[in-house]
Scaffold this active site. Structure first.
Site, PDB file in Angstrom:
ATOM      1  N   ASN A  71      -0.109   4.819   1.380  1.00 47.60           N
ATOM      2  CA  ASN A  71      -0.805   3.717   2.041  1.00 47.60           C
ATOM      3  C   ASN A  71      -0.049   3.416   3.330  1.00 47.60           C
ATOM      4  OD1 ASN A  71      -2.056   1.404   2.846  1.00 47.60           O
ATOM      5  ND2 ASN A  71      -1.406   0.146   1.102  1.00 47.60           N
ATOM      6  N   TRP A  72      -0.607   3.894   4.426  1.00 46.69           N
ATOM      7  CA  TRP A  72       0.078   3.712   5.714  1.00 46.69           C
ATOM      8  C   TRP A  72       0.020   2.267   6.201  1.00 46.69           C
ATOM      9  CZ3 TRP A  72      -1.785   8.389   9.248  1.00 46.69           C
ATOM     10  CH2 TRP A  72      -1.351   9.586   8.686  1.00 46.69           C
ATOM     11  N   LYS A  73      -0.869   1.455   5.617  1.00 45.96           N
ATOM     12  CA  LYS A  73      -1.089   0.083   6.085  1.00 45.96           C
ATOM     13  C   LYS A  73      -1.384   0.111   7.583  1.00 45.96           C
ATOM     14  CE  LYS A  73       1.712  -1.477   2.249  1.00 45.96           C
ATOM     15  NZ  LYS A  73       2.627  -2.456   1.672  1.00 45.96           N
TER      16      LYS A  73
ATOM     17  N   HIS B 178      -5.730  -4.721  -2.555  1.00 45.22           N
ATOM     18  CA  HIS B 178      -4.292  -4.749  -2.269  1.00 45.22           C
ATOM     19  C   HIS B 178      -3.848  -6.202  -2.115  1.00 45.22           C
ATOM     20  CE1 HIS B 178      -0.438  -4.123  -0.389  1.00 45.22           C
ATOM     21  NE2 HIS B 178      -0.480  -2.875  -0.825  1.00 45.22           N
TER      22      HIS B 178
ATOM     23  N   GLU C  40      -1.964  -7.580  -0.090  1.00 46.77           N
ATOM     24  CA  GLU C  40      -1.975  -8.067   1.300  1.00 46.77           C
ATOM     25  C   GLU C  40      -3.382  -8.505   1.688  1.00 46.77           C
ATOM     26  OE1 GLU C  40      -0.122  -4.553   2.869  1.00 46.77           O
ATOM     27  OE2 GLU C  40       1.725  -5.100   1.828  1.00 46.77           O
TER      28      GLU C  40
ATOM     29  N   GLU D 202       0.943  -3.139  -8.680  1.00 46.18           N
ATOM     30  CA  GLU D 202       1.890  -3.415  -7.599  1.00 46.18           C
ATOM     31  C   GLU D 202       2.397  -4.850  -7.724  1.00 46.18           C
ATOM     32  OE1 GLU D 202       1.088  -0.453  -4.102  1.00 46.18           O
ATOM     33  OE2 GLU D 202       0.134  -2.362  -3.711  1.00 46.18           O
TER      34      GLU D 202
ATOM     35  N   GLY E 251       7.542  -3.891  -0.295  1.00 46.36           N
ATOM     36  CA  GLY E 251       8.233  -3.982   0.991  1.00 46.36           C
ATOM     37  C   GLY E 251       9.527  -4.780   0.942  1.00 46.36           C
TER      38      GLY E 251
ATOM     39  N   SER F 193       8.111  -0.619  -3.305  1.00 48.43           N
ATOM     40  CA  SER F 193       9.435  -0.064  -2.974  1.00 48.43           C
ATOM     41  C   SER F 193       9.755   1.221  -3.740  1.00 48.43           C
ATOM     42  CB  SER F 193      10.535  -1.119  -3.183  1.00 48.43           C
ATOM     43  OG  SER F 193      10.295  -2.241  -2.351  1.00 48.43           O
TER      44      SER F 193
ATOM     45  N   GLY G 204       4.093   2.717   0.101  1.00 44.62           N
ATOM     46  CA  GLY G 204       3.954   2.119   1.431  1.00 44.62           C
ATOM     47  C   GLY G 204       4.986   2.703   2.383  1.00 44.62           C
TER      48      GLY G 204
HETATM   49  P1  13P Z   1       6.145  -0.418  -0.235  1.00 41.55           P
HETATM   50  O1  13P Z   1       6.255   0.961  -0.809  1.00 41.55           O
HETATM   51  O2  13P Z   1       6.427  -0.459   1.239  1.00 41.55           O
HETATM   52  O3  13P Z   1       6.894  -1.435  -1.015  1.00 41.55           O
HETATM   53  O4  13P Z   1       4.595  -0.826  -0.346  1.00 41.55           O
HETATM   54  C1  13P Z   1       3.946  -0.654  -1.541  1.00 41.55           C
HETATM   55  C2  13P Z   1       2.511  -0.877  -1.316  1.00 41.55           C
HETATM   56  O5  13P Z   1       2.085  -1.978  -1.027  1.00 41.55           O
HETATM   57  C3  13P Z   1       1.609   0.279  -1.399  1.00 41.55           C
HETATM   58  O6  13P Z   1       0.277  -0.110  -1.373  1.00 41.55           O
END
Ligand code: 13P
Length: 252
Positions: free
Chosen positions: A9-11, A97, A99, A169, A175, A215, A236
């Site tokens: 997931n590149w966000k 997600h 976010e 998640e 993150g 993470s 992420g």
């Molecule tokens: P991180 O791997 O940066 O913690 O993010 C996880 C995530 O939200 C994947 O969708």
């Protein structure tokens, strides 16, 4: 046998040129995927077509979008429909997600509509669930996640549910560098599978892939993926670095 999936997931990161470089580095890493193993890349919307082109000769690598809208089509300026994603070759779509839930106020009910539209358009939803830190501290995470499943997924019939991937998640691990322990991940994944078994039966529960996100990195992926109910990861930060992402893929 259920699929083992590592999804990137590149966000909202990378330019098109950086994204192309990253995909090229991943496909050129020469990773041998097992029959039951799938790699999914979820770039931002404007790069979907380009990434589709770059992965076209790699059957184990699939394309995902990071979201879609909860209506079929129409006057929703700036939104992207499930049908549009299907038309550019997306295989999966990440939905729910944390976010999106936090910053864009997506509700369980709205996510149920997105899930339906994704499935109706031949996309496999990667449905995200997971609790915030205060819920974990109060030790009520199971009830919290059960409600997310019930309100967004459990209206589906068993045939439709087969096409859903679940990503657990925990929000406190996203993150933050603070990963859930392998035991915490396994406990929640087993709980999610038990919820599915209760509603749809044991066979359905055994067939569904449940990914861990938060993470995940090369140093902890092996231990997480070794858990009986962890079928891969939604990655992420570490998915933005080709060497880290390929190391995670090789952690099975
Ligand atoms: P991180 O791997 O940066 O913690 O993010 C996880 C995530 O939200 C994947 O969708």
């Amino acid at each position: 046998m259920r699929k083992k999936i590592v999804a990137a997931n590149w966000k909202m990161n990378l330019t098109l040129a950086q994204g192309e470089q990253l995909v090229n580095d991943i496909v050129n890493a020469g990773i041998k995927l097992a029959e039951d193993q799938v790699v999914v890349i979820a770039p931002p919307f404007p790069y979907l077509l380009k990434v589709k082109q770059l992965i076209r000769n790699y059957p184990g690598i699939c394309l995902a979008a990071q979201n879609c809208y909860s209506e079929k089509s129409g006057a929703y300026t700036g939104e992207i429909s499930a049908e549009m994603l299907q038309s550019v070759g997306a295989d999966y779509v990440i939905l729910g997600h944390s976010e999106r839930r936090e910053y864009f106020h997506e509700t369980n009910a709205q996510l149920a509509k997105k899930i339906d539209l994704a499935l109706a358009n031949g996309l496999q939803p990667i449905f995200c669930c997971g609790e915030p830190l205060e819920v974990r501290k109060a030790e009520t995470q199971n009830a919290y996640v059960a409600q997310q499943l019930q309100e967004s997924l459990f209206h589906l019939d068993a045939a439709a549910l087969k096409n859903v991937v679940i990503a657990y998640e925990p929000i406190w691990a996203i993150g933050t560098g603070l990963t859930a322990s392998a035991q915490q991940a396994q406990d929640m994944h087993a709980f999610i599978r038990a919820q599915i078994a209760e509603k749809y039966g044991r066979e359905a529960a055994l067939g569904i892939s449940i990914l861990y996100g938060g993470s995940a990195k090369p140093s902890n992926a092996r231990e997480l993926f070794a858990c009986a109910d962890v079928d891969g990861g939604l990655i992420g930060g570490a998915s933005l670095i080709a060497a880290d992402f390929t190391a995670i893929i090789q952690s099975f």
